[in-house]
Design a protein around this motif. Structure first.
Motif, mmCIF file in Angstrom:
data_model
loop_
_atom_site.group_PDB
_atom_site.id
_atom_site.type_symbol
_atom_site.label_atom_id
_atom_site.label_comp_id
_atom_site.label_asym_id
_atom_site.label_seq_id
_atom_site.Cartn_x
_atom_site.Cartn_y
_atom_site.Cartn_z
ATOM 1 N N ARG A 56 0.829 -1.213 0.000
ATOM 2 C CA ARG A 56 0.000 0.000 0.000
ATOM 3 C C ARG A 56 0.860 1.257 0.000
ATOM 4 N N SER A 57 2.167 1.097 -0.194
ATOM 5 C CA SER A 57 2.994 2.315 -0.220
ATOM 6 C C SER A 57 3.840 2.381 -1.492
ATOM 7 N N LEU A 58 3.163 2.325 -2.617
ATOM 8 C CA LEU A 58 3.850 2.463 -3.900
ATOM 9 C C LEU A 58 3.687 3.923 -4.370
ATOM 10 N N PRO A 59 4.576 4.369 -5.246
ATOM 11 C CA PRO A 59 4.597 5.811 -5.547
ATOM 12 C C PRO A 59 3.544 6.297 -6.534
ATOM 13 N N GLY A 60 2.902 5.407 -7.324
ATOM 14 C CA GLY A 60 1.989 5.875 -8.382
ATOM 15 C C GLY A 60 2.786 6.182 -9.637
ATOM 16 N N PHE A 61 2.092 6.306 -10.755
ATOM 17 C CA PHE A 61 2.809 6.564 -12.018
ATOM 18 C C PHE A 61 2.033 7.496 -12.937
ATOM 19 N N ILE A 62 0.928 8.060 -12.441
ATOM 20 C CA ILE A 62 0.183 8.994 -13.288
ATOM 21 C C ILE A 62 0.785 10.387 -13.097
ATOM 22 N N ASP A 63 1.278 10.958 -14.199
ATOM 23 C CA ASP A 63 1.913 12.275 -14.131
ATOM 24 C C ASP A 63 0.894 13.327 -14.580
ATOM 25 N N GLU A 64 0.153 13.875 -13.616
ATOM 26 C CA GLU A 64 -0.942 14.800 -13.941
ATOM 27 C C GLU A 64 -0.436 16.048 -14.653
ATOM 28 N N GLU A 65 0.711 16.553 -14.177
ATOM 29 C CA GLU A 65 1.236 17.795 -14.791
ATOM 30 C C GLU A 65 1.555 17.578 -16.269
ATOM 31 N N LYS A 66 2.174 16.457 -16.543
ATOM 32 C CA LYS A 66 2.549 16.153 -17.919
ATOM 33 C C LYS A 66 1.292 16.056 -18.798
ATOM 34 N N ILE A 67 0.277 15.414 -18.267
ATOM 35 C CA ILE A 67 -0.964 15.261 -19.051
ATOM 36 C C ILE A 67 -1.563 16.635 -19.334
ATOM 37 N N GLU A 68 -1.659 17.473 -18.287
ATOM 38 C CA GLU A 68 -2.248 18.811 -18.480
ATOM 39 C C GLU A 68 -1.424 19.598 -19.495
ATOM 40 N N SER A 69 -0.108 19.445 -19.454
ATOM 41 C CA SER A 69 0.693 20.262 -20.373
ATOM 42 C C SER A 69 0.556 19.745 -21.816
ATOM 43 N N VAL A 70 0.414 18.445 -22.013
ATOM 44 C CA VAL A 70 0.181 17.937 -23.386
ATOM 45 C C VAL A 70 -1.175 18.442 -23.894
ATOM 46 N N ILE A 71 -2.169 18.433 -23.033
ATOM 47 C CA ILE A 71 -3.498 18.910 -23.458
ATOM 48 C C ILE A 71 -3.416 20.391 -23.847
ATOM 49 N N ALA A 72 -2.711 21.166 -23.042
ATOM 50 C CA ALA A 72 -2.596 22.609 -23.350
ATOM 51 C C ALA A 72 -1.828 22.821 -24.654
ATOM 52 N N ALA A 73 -0.769 22.054 -24.848
ATOM 53 C CA ALA A 73 0.081 22.271 -26.028
ATOM 54 C C ALA A 73 -0.599 21.849 -27.331
ATOM 55 N N THR A 74 -1.629 21.035 -27.242
ATOM 56 C CA THR A 74 -2.280 20.535 -28.473
ATOM 57 C C THR A 74 -3.700 21.086 -28.608
ATOM 58 N N ALA A 75 -3.968 22.177 -27.872
ATOM 59 C CA ALA A 75 -5.355 22.666 -27.782
ATOM 60 C C ALA A 75 -5.943 23.107 -29.112
ATOM 61 N N LYS A 76 -5.131 23.656 -29.998
ATOM 62 C CA LYS A 76 -5.686 24.135 -31.268
ATOM 63 C C LYS A 76 -5.064 23.328 -32.400
ATOM 64 N N PRO A 77 -5.673 22.202 -32.717
ATOM 65 C CA PRO A 77 -5.024 21.310 -33.683
ATOM 66 C C PRO A 77 -4.904 21.933 -35.071
ATOM 67 N N ASP A 78 -3.728 21.789 -35.629
ATOM 68 C CA ASP A 78 -3.434 22.326 -36.942
ATOM 69 C C ASP A 78 -3.723 21.227 -37.980
ATOM 70 N N ALA A 79 -4.402 21.589 -39.089
ATOM 71 C CA ALA A 79 -4.867 20.575 -40.049
ATOM 72 C C ALA A 79 -3.708 19.762 -40.627
ATOM 73 N N VAL A 80 -2.572 20.433 -40.872
ATOM 74 C CA VAL A 80 -1.432 19.715 -41.461
ATOM 75 C C VAL A 80 -0.951 18.632 -40.478
ATOM 76 N N ARG A 81 -0.819 19.030 -39.212
ATOM 77 C CA ARG A 81 -0.352 18.079 -38.188
ATOM 78 C C ARG A 81 -1.371 16.939 -38.017
ATOM 79 N N VAL A 82 -2.654 17.301 -38.045
ATOM 80 C CA VAL A 82 -3.690 16.266 -37.870
ATOM 81 C C VAL A 82 -3.568 15.237 -38.986
ATOM 82 N N ARG A 83 -3.368 15.715 -40.213
ATOM 83 C CA ARG A 83 -3.292 14.763 -41.347
ATOM 84 C C ARG A 83 -2.019 13.904 -41.273
ATOM 85 N N GLU A 84 -0.956 14.486 -40.748
ATOM 86 C CA GLU A 84 0.273 13.679 -40.545
ATOM 87 C C GLU A 84 -0.004 12.551 -39.545
#
Ligand code: SAM
Ligand code: SF4
Length: 469
Positions: A6-34
């Protein structure tokens, strides 16, 4: 390394997830097609690619995403669709999940734990309908431990009737166990161990789980690790959609899969994505904090198909028939049908009422009605259990799946099990339509399989059962 702690550290990196969501918020059509071009190779997607597709807000790109998901699904799975039914064994529960009708404080719910005879009665009804694969569902109660659950599973496997057949694969959805508890479940031959994290977002998890052992986020997070440590290599996971931002949940689920891969060489066998449904005396189920629209839901399923192309995607009867039809095309590979979500409700129709079920079922059609529709849409229903019975599970299954094995083994086995269904359980009209489908599909089998399939189909016509390759 053992995960029985019951004392394991966990592995979900919430900050990383939030920052990926923020960085991809406005998808660019060229990138989407790639990204879509890469997705067509069916090798999966990383977090940035997944987040980008999840955030599309453009009809044209959505249409391209859906077309890509359909193509990948068709290439890997063909038109096969695996069917199962849930079997609720107990609704006794001492947890206080704010969204579930089984929560301990719901004093209006009639509690019921099936006896061995009652389990047999339920299984007999399900067998007469044609089911071969069941998902056993349990509330969590100290009295109902792993030994007791193992016994209930054995009762299901032992309920064999000469006339209506047997259950060939029992999957289970129950509370996280210790490694020793999981071993007991493994020893009686469970197929997949399924457990939903509900939400990977810790603060939301704490708000939704008000009491009972389920309050321990990390104990639940490592449930799949302990199951794998105990030798169960097919695990099924998923978020309960509506509790938190679905984009966060999908990216966290990918981190979960990656951690399993790191330690055990294989990720989840299946992913489910239940949406919150109204449930008796469960406030959060009536007012989900983060409701998901139908178009977000469809996009999410299509993205999952591309992100994890070889992982089974499971859809329950929480969704209505129209939504289920759309999701089948976009990537779903397994569905339940004719479900009842109250213990005893298959053999006693007086329990088939929305006020006692775990949540409201959106598709209440019978198995035969669902099969008839699937056939009319060109899907091939399958009850195949060959891989599990031949030990083709976990990492071994994934390796084979990636080598085109699904078309060579799964498709023929689907035909054989569907032929059994038509002989033993189908209504006259479903049988007639199904036979035509089998003829067409058998003729279209890969050449190296055609003769074998034809002779096995004939043996089933002659009365043999349970043939698989
Ligand atoms: N008690 C075990 C547990 O919580 O893991 C297993 C059984 S529980 C009935 C199975 C799943 O039902 C939960 O993991 C949750 O995702 C789902 N569920 C609970 N309430 C729901 C609701 N109102 N609508 C849709 N799904 C719900
Ligand atoms: Fe109990 Fe599971 Fe329902 Fe929570 S979700 S109240 S643990 S049955």
């Amino acid at each position: 390394m053992s995960f029985d702690s019951r004392s394991l550290p966990g592995f979900i990196d919430e900050e990383k997830i939030e920052s990926v969501i923020a960085a991809t918020a406005k998808p660019d059509a060229v990138r989407v097609r790639e990204i879509l071009a890469k997705a067509r190779e069916a090798k999966g997607l990383d977090a940035e690619e997944t987040a980008t597709l999840l955030q599309l807000d453009n009809e044209e790109l959505d249409a391209e995403l859906f077309a890509t998901a359909k193509k990948v699904k068709q290439t890997i799975y063909g038109n096969r669709l695996v069917l199962f039914a849930p079997l609720y064994i107990t609704n006794e529960c001492y947890n206080r999940c704010a969204y579930c009708g089984f929560n301990a404080t719901n004093s209006d719910l009639k509690r019921r734990t099936l006896s061995e005879d009652e389990i047999r009665a339920e299984v007999e009804v399900l067998e007469r309908l044609g089911h071969k694969r069941l998902l056993l569902v349990y509330g969590e109660h100290p009295r109902l431990d792993a030994d007791w659950m193992a016994r209930t599973i054995q009762v299901v496997y032992d309920t064999v009737s000469e006339k209506s057949g047997e259950i060939r694969r029992v999957n289970i959805n129950c509370a996280p166990q210790t490694v020793d508890g999981f071993r007991k479940l493994h020893d009686v031959g469970i197929g997949t161990y399924q457990c939903f994290q509900e939400t990977y977002h810790k603060a939301t998890y704490d708000k939704a789980h008000l009491g009972g052992p389920k309050k321990d986020y990390l104990w639940r997070l490592y449930a799949m690790h302990r199951a794998m440590e105990a030798g169960i290599d097919d695990v099924g996971m998923g978020p309960l959609l509506g509790l938190y931002d679905y984009r966060f949940e999908i990216l966290a689920l990918m981190q979960h899969a990656a951690d399993l891969e790191k330690h055990f060489g294989v990720g989840p066998h299946t992913i489910s994505f239940p949406r919150l449904e109204p449930a008796l005396n469960a406030d959060m189920a009536f007012n989900p904090p983060h409701p998901l629209t139908d178009s977000q839901f469809k996009r999410m399923v299509a993205v999952l198909r591309l992100a994890v192309p070889y992982t089974g995607l499971i859809l329950s009867t929480r969704e209505n028939a129209a939504m289920r039809r759309e999701l089948l095309e976009l990537g779903v590979s397994q569905i339940s049908a004719g479900s009842r979500t109250y213990p005893g409700a298959y053999s006693d129709p007086s329990y088939d009422r929305p006020d006692v079920q775990q949540f409201c079922v959106g598709d209440s059609r019978s198995l035969d009605e669902v099969i008839a529709e699937l056939v009319s849409l060109g899907y091939l229903p399958s009850w195949c259990t060959a891989c599990y019975r031949l030990g083709r599970t976990g990492e071994h299954f994934m390796e084979l799946a990636k080598k085109g094995f699904i078309q060579e083994f799964c498709h023929p086995n689907a035909l054989l099990t569907f032929n059994e269904y038509l002989h033993d359980y189908a209504s006259e009209s479903t049988r007639e339509a199904g036979r035509k489908l089998i003829e067409k599909e058998a003729a279209g089998c890969p050449e190296n399989r055609r003769e074998l399939v034809a002779s096995r189909l004939q043996r089933i016509d002659g009365g043999e059962r349970d043939l698989y390759i």
